[in-house]
Design a protein around this motif. Sequence first.
Motif, PDB file in Angstrom:
ATOM      1  N   VAL A  50       2.442  -7.466 -29.314  1.00  0.00           N
ATOM      2  CA  VAL A  50       2.439  -6.486 -30.396  1.00  0.00           C
ATOM      3  C   VAL A  50       3.323  -6.970 -31.539  1.00  0.00           C
ATOM      4  N   ALA A  51       4.512  -7.455 -31.201  1.00  0.00           N
ATOM      5  CA  ALA A  51       5.454  -7.921 -32.220  1.00  0.00           C
ATOM      6  C   ALA A  51       4.883  -9.111 -32.986  1.00  0.00           C
ATOM      7  N   TRP A  52       4.233 -10.030 -32.296  1.00  0.00           N
ATOM      8  CA  TRP A  52       3.712 -11.215 -32.969  1.00  0.00           C
ATOM      9  C   TRP A  52       2.565 -10.867 -33.921  1.00  0.00           C
ATOM     10  N   VAL A  53       1.717  -9.928 -33.501  1.00  0.00           N
ATOM     11  CA  VAL A  53       0.602  -9.512 -34.358  1.00  0.00           C
ATOM     12  C   VAL A  53       1.134  -8.948 -35.681  1.00  0.00           C
ATOM     13  N   VAL A  54       2.274  -8.297 -35.637  1.00  0.00           N
ATOM     14  CA  VAL A  54       2.898  -7.767 -36.853  1.00  0.00           C
ATOM     15  C   VAL A  54       3.674  -8.870 -37.577  1.00  0.00           C
ATOM     16  N   ALA A  55       4.413  -9.688 -36.828  1.00  0.00           N
ATOM     17  CA  ALA A  55       5.315 -10.676 -37.425  1.00  0.00           C
ATOM     18  C   ALA A  55       4.580 -11.796 -38.157  1.00  0.00           C
ATOM     19  N   PHE A  56       3.489 -12.284 -37.623  1.00  0.00           N
ATOM     20  CA  PHE A  56       2.817 -13.433 -38.240  1.00  0.00           C
ATOM     21  C   PHE A  56       2.353 -13.151 -39.670  1.00  0.00           C
ATOM     22  N   PRO A  57       1.620 -12.060 -39.917  1.00  0.00           N
ATOM     23  CA  PRO A  57       1.234 -11.808 -41.309  1.00  0.00           C
ATOM     24  C   PRO A  57       2.438 -11.543 -42.212  1.00  0.00           C
ATOM     25  N   LEU A  58       3.456 -10.853 -41.677  1.00  0.00           N
ATOM     26  CA  LEU A  58       4.639 -10.580 -42.491  1.00  0.00           C
ATOM     27  C   LEU A  58       5.365 -11.865 -42.869  1.00  0.00           C
ATOM     28  N   VAL A  59       5.572 -12.750 -41.896  1.00  0.00           N
ATOM     29  CA  VAL A  59       6.249 -14.011 -42.192  1.00  0.00           C
ATOM     30  C   VAL A  59       5.390 -14.854 -43.137  1.00  0.00           C
ATOM     31  N   SER A  60       4.091 -14.848 -42.953  1.00  0.00           N
ATOM     32  CA  SER A  60       3.197 -15.599 -43.852  1.00  0.00           C
ATOM     33  C   SER A  60       3.350 -15.129 -45.290  1.00  0.00           C
ATOM     34  N   PHE A  61       3.500 -13.832 -45.455  1.00  0.00           N
ATOM     35  CA  PHE A  61       3.628 -13.260 -46.776  1.00  0.00           C
ATOM     36  C   PHE A  61       5.035 -13.438 -47.353  1.00  0.00           C
ATOM     37  N   ILE A  62       6.057 -13.295 -46.519  1.00  0.00           N
ATOM     38  CA  ILE A  62       7.445 -13.287 -46.976  1.00  0.00           C
ATOM     39  C   ILE A  62       8.046 -14.688 -47.086  1.00  0.00           C
ATOM     40  N   ALA A  63       7.567 -15.658 -46.333  1.00  0.00           N
ATOM     41  CA  ALA A  63       8.165 -17.004 -46.330  1.00  0.00           C
ATOM     42  C   ALA A  63       8.244 -17.631 -47.723  1.00  0.00           C
ATOM     43  N   PRO A  64       7.185 -17.609 -48.520  1.00  0.00           N
ATOM     44  CA  PRO A  64       7.304 -18.205 -49.856  1.00  0.00           C
ATOM     45  C   PRO A  64       8.382 -17.519 -50.704  1.00  0.00           C
ATOM     46  N   LEU A  65       8.474 -16.209 -50.614  1.00  0.00           N
ATOM     47  CA  LEU A  65       9.505 -15.478 -51.335  1.00  0.00           C
ATOM     48  C   LEU A  65      10.897 -15.872 -50.836  1.00  0.00           C
ATOM     49  N   ALA A  66      11.054 -15.966 -49.529  1.00  0.00           N
ATOM     50  CA  ALA A  66      12.344 -16.357 -48.962  1.00  0.00           C
ATOM     51  C   ALA A  66      12.738 -17.767 -49.395  1.00  0.00           C
ATOM     52  N   HIS A  67      11.778 -18.669 -49.453  1.00  0.00           N
ATOM     53  CA  HIS A  67      12.066 -20.036 -49.911  1.00  0.00           C
ATOM     54  C   HIS A  67      12.516 -20.040 -51.374  1.00  0.00           C
ATOM     55  N   ARG A  68      11.823 -19.268 -52.216  1.00  0.00           N
ATOM     56  CA  ARG A  68      12.203 -19.204 -53.637  1.00  0.00           C
ATOM     57  C   ARG A  68      13.599 -18.611 -53.816  1.00  0.00           C
ATOM     58  N   LEU A  69      13.886 -17.529 -53.094  1.00  0.00           N
ATOM     59  CA  LEU A  69      15.207 -16.912 -53.194  1.00  0.00           C
ATOM     60  C   LEU A  69      16.300 -17.854 -52.696  1.00  0.00           C
ATOM     61  N   THR A  70      16.016 -18.562 -51.617  1.00  0.00           N
ATOM     62  CA  THR A  70      16.989 -19.510 -51.075  1.00  0.00           C
ATOM     63  C   THR A  70      17.285 -20.613 -52.078  1.00  0.00           C
ATOM     64  N   ARG A  71      16.245 -21.138 -52.734  1.00  0.00           N
ATOM     65  CA  ARG A  71      16.454 -22.181 -53.748  1.00  0.00           C
ATOM     66  C   ARG A  71      17.303 -21.673 -54.909  1.00  0.00           C
ATOM     67  N   ARG A  72      17.205 -20.391 -55.237  1.00  0.00           N
ATOM     68  CA  ARG A  72      18.032 -19.827 -56.306  1.00  0.00           C
ATOM     69  C   ARG A  72      19.511 -19.772 -55.920  1.00  0.00           C
ATOM     70  N   PHE A  73      19.787 -19.473 -54.658  1.00  0.00           N
ATOM     71  CA  PHE A  73      21.169 -19.306 -54.211  1.00  0.00           C
ATOM     72  C   PHE A  73      21.826 -20.599 -53.759  1.00  0.00           C
TER      73      PHE A  73
END
Length: 79
Positions: A50-73
Amino acid sequence: MASLSSRHYTLVFALIMSCLMSLLMSGVITFINTGLDAGFPLRWLRAWLVAWVVAFPLVSFIAPLAHRLTRRFVQAKEL
């Protein structure tokens, strides 16, 4: 070992990160909520699926944003 093109990086990252994080978090939460007994592995597996079914699309969507924010900091050190 065959490698994928770098264009698949975000998808592969999301797959690995979502699998590992959902596996670990579902195990910890299942243990805290139900304890360790003979039925624990099956409860953990169900919770992880159940957790993976939710986590995979969320991480797919959020990872690019997290990478951009990390590069800023975090600035790369210049040699």
